[in-house]
Design an enzyme around this catalytic site. Structure first.
Site, PDB file in Angstrom:
ATOM      1  N   THR A 145      -6.386  37.496 -26.859  1.00 51.55           N
ATOM      2  CA  THR A 145      -6.796  36.515 -27.863  1.00 51.55           C
ATOM      3  C   THR A 145      -7.174  37.207 -29.169  1.00 51.55           C
ATOM      4  OG1 THR A 145      -7.660  35.084 -26.113  1.00 51.55           O
ATOM      5  CG2 THR A 145      -8.382  34.627 -28.359  1.00 51.55           C
TER       6      THR A 145
ATOM      7  N   TYR B 295      -3.324  24.315 -22.894  1.00 49.41           N
ATOM      8  CA  TYR B 295      -2.697  23.121 -23.451  1.00 49.41           C
ATOM      9  C   TYR B 295      -2.090  22.222 -22.371  1.00 49.41           C
ATOM     10  CZ  TYR B 295      -0.250  19.970 -26.595  1.00 49.41           C
ATOM     11  OH  TYR B 295       0.176  18.855 -27.243  1.00 49.41           O
TER      12      TYR B 295
ATOM     13  N   TYR C 194      -8.233  35.571 -16.514  1.00 50.84           N
ATOM     14  CA  TYR C 194      -9.072  35.302 -17.691  1.00 50.84           C
ATOM     15  C   TYR C 194      -9.510  33.850 -17.649  1.00 50.84           C
ATOM     16  CZ  TYR C 194     -10.422  35.515 -22.672  1.00 50.84           C
ATOM     17  OH  TYR C 194     -11.107  35.476 -23.855  1.00 50.84           O
TER      18      TYR C 194
ATOM     19  N   ARG D  63     -11.082  27.685 -24.545  1.00 50.17           N
ATOM     20  CA  ARG D  63      -9.788  27.821 -25.211  1.00 50.17           C
ATOM     21  C   ARG D  63      -8.646  27.169 -24.433  1.00 50.17           C
ATOM     22  NH1 ARG D  63      -9.215  31.293 -29.523  1.00 50.17           N
ATOM     23  NH2 ARG D  63     -11.025  32.613 -30.010  1.00 50.17           N
TER      24      ARG D  63
ATOM     25  N   LYS E 265     -12.031  38.156 -15.914  1.00 52.54           N
ATOM     26  CA  LYS E 265     -12.755  38.238 -17.174  1.00 52.54           C
ATOM     27  C   LYS E 265     -13.421  36.888 -17.372  1.00 52.54           C
ATOM     28  CE  LYS E 265     -12.321  38.667 -22.194  1.00 52.54           C
ATOM     29  NZ  LYS E 265     -11.430  38.805 -23.368  1.00 52.54           N
TER      30      LYS E 265
ATOM     31  N   ILE F  56     -15.005  43.271 -21.551  1.00 49.66           N
ATOM     32  CA  ILE F  56     -13.828  43.260 -22.415  1.00 49.66           C
ATOM     33  C   ILE F  56     -14.305  42.638 -23.714  1.00 49.66           C
ATOM     34  CG2 ILE F  56     -11.454  42.477 -22.729  1.00 49.66           C
ATOM     35  CD1 ILE F  56     -11.233  42.292 -19.661  1.00 49.66           C
TER      36      ILE F  56
END
Length: 325
Positions: A50, A113, A139, A144, A167, A207
């Site tokens: 990202t 999405y 992740y 997001r 993560k 991270i």
């Protein structure tokens, strides 16, 4: 899982992708930045995540970032490729190509999405993990992607031999503890403000975005936690707090990190690709106000900070779009 069995490292930088003023990848600056963060204590680098503006990078750029990372790191740090795709077929091909390019591991983000069900998320993770022999970090960032990885899904996916870590940018510490208790999955903090809390309950590392600017304090935090020295880890955490706030609060972390790194003279341009844009005047002012409170951060000296709001303004349209085909 013990630290000896960790194939990723502990202090991982969510690497920015340095760009020229016209929005093309600045390859010399990229090489220098990777060398800078590795030399300062990072033992892992996540490219094309990202923070690296994966959504607007082409596949060719993503693969070259892996190759450049491997060349520059030269065995000093692991190179993990992030990003992936919300299309399972494309993610499979991209990660297979990344393995051939030399990646040491892959980070698979929850499909964004599409908003798949948990069954769809589980299938996506399994098929992508099946496609390479590389170790996998999942992740989990519902802010997001629109959907979290459910606790039950994490228990099921933990049985896959290639999926070794998560993560976490969800911030549910009780769930992290629960998963750590019931699986062999490692956890990496994906929220710069929560690195020490994550480590204190058993996470293996971080991270981080702010680590682009100052990896050394994160190295100190991790080493102190490994040694059972909570006082030293806490002191470093507190010293980092205003810098983390400057990077992560007012604009997307990528935008702030580039603005700050450029002001420090460590990258040639603060440019980001559209639809990201540089900070507006009031946003830049808030970032600079936070930076005025930073002191004693190893590797981040702000006495000679020279921000350039004009250079950061707007965003770039690259010559080639980040198409998936």
């Amino acid at each position: 899982m013990t630290l000896d069995a960790n194939p990723f490292g502990q202090v991982l930088v969510a690497l920015i992708t340095p760009m020229t003023a016209d929005g093309e990848v600045d390859w010399p600056a990229t090489e220098k930045h990777i060398d800078d963060v590795v030399s300062a204590g990072a033992d892992g680098v996540v490219v094309t995540g990202t923070t690296g503006e994966t959504s607007t990078l082409t596949d060719a750029e993503k693969l070259r970032l892996v190759e450049v990372g491997k060349d520059v790191a030269a065995g000093r740090a692991k190179i993990i490729t992030g990003g992936g795709s919300n299309e399972t077929a494309h993610a499979i091909e991209l990660y297979k190509a990344s393995e051939k390019a030399g990646a040491d591991g892959i980070m698979i983000v929850t499909p964004y999405y599409n908003k798949p069900t948990q069954a769809g998320i589980l299938t996506h993770f399994r098929l992508v993990a099946d496609a390479t022999d590389l170790p996998v970090i999942l992740y989990d960032i519902p802010g997001r992607t629109g959907v979290p990885i459910a606790y039950e899904t994490l228990l099921r996916v933990a049985n896959h031999p290639n999926i070794l870590a998560v993560k976490d940018a969800k911030g549910d510490f009780s769930e992290v503890s629960r998963v750590l208790n019931q699986t062999d999955l490692m956890y990496f903090s994906g929220d710069d403000a929560n690195v020490l809390p994550h480590l204190s309950i058993g996470a293996s590392g971080l991270i981080g975005v702010t680590a682009n600017i100052a990896p050394a304090p994160y190295r100190a935090i991790v080493d102190a936690v490994n040694a059972g020295d909570l006082a030293t880890a806490t002191a470093q955490h507190q010293t980092l707090e205003p810098l983390v706030r400057a990077v992560m609060t007012h604009v997307p972390g990528t935008v702030a990190a580039k603005y700050i790194l450029h002001g420090l003279g460590r990258i040639s341009s603060p440019r980001v690709r559209l639809p990201l844009v540089g900070p507006e005047e009031w946003e830049a002012a808030m970032i600079e106000d936070e930076l005025a409170l930073v002191s004693g951060v190893d590797g981040a000296e702000f006495r000679n900070f020279r921000p350039d709001r004009n250079a950061a303004a707007g965003g770039a349209l690259p010559k080639v779009s980040g198409t998936t085909r």
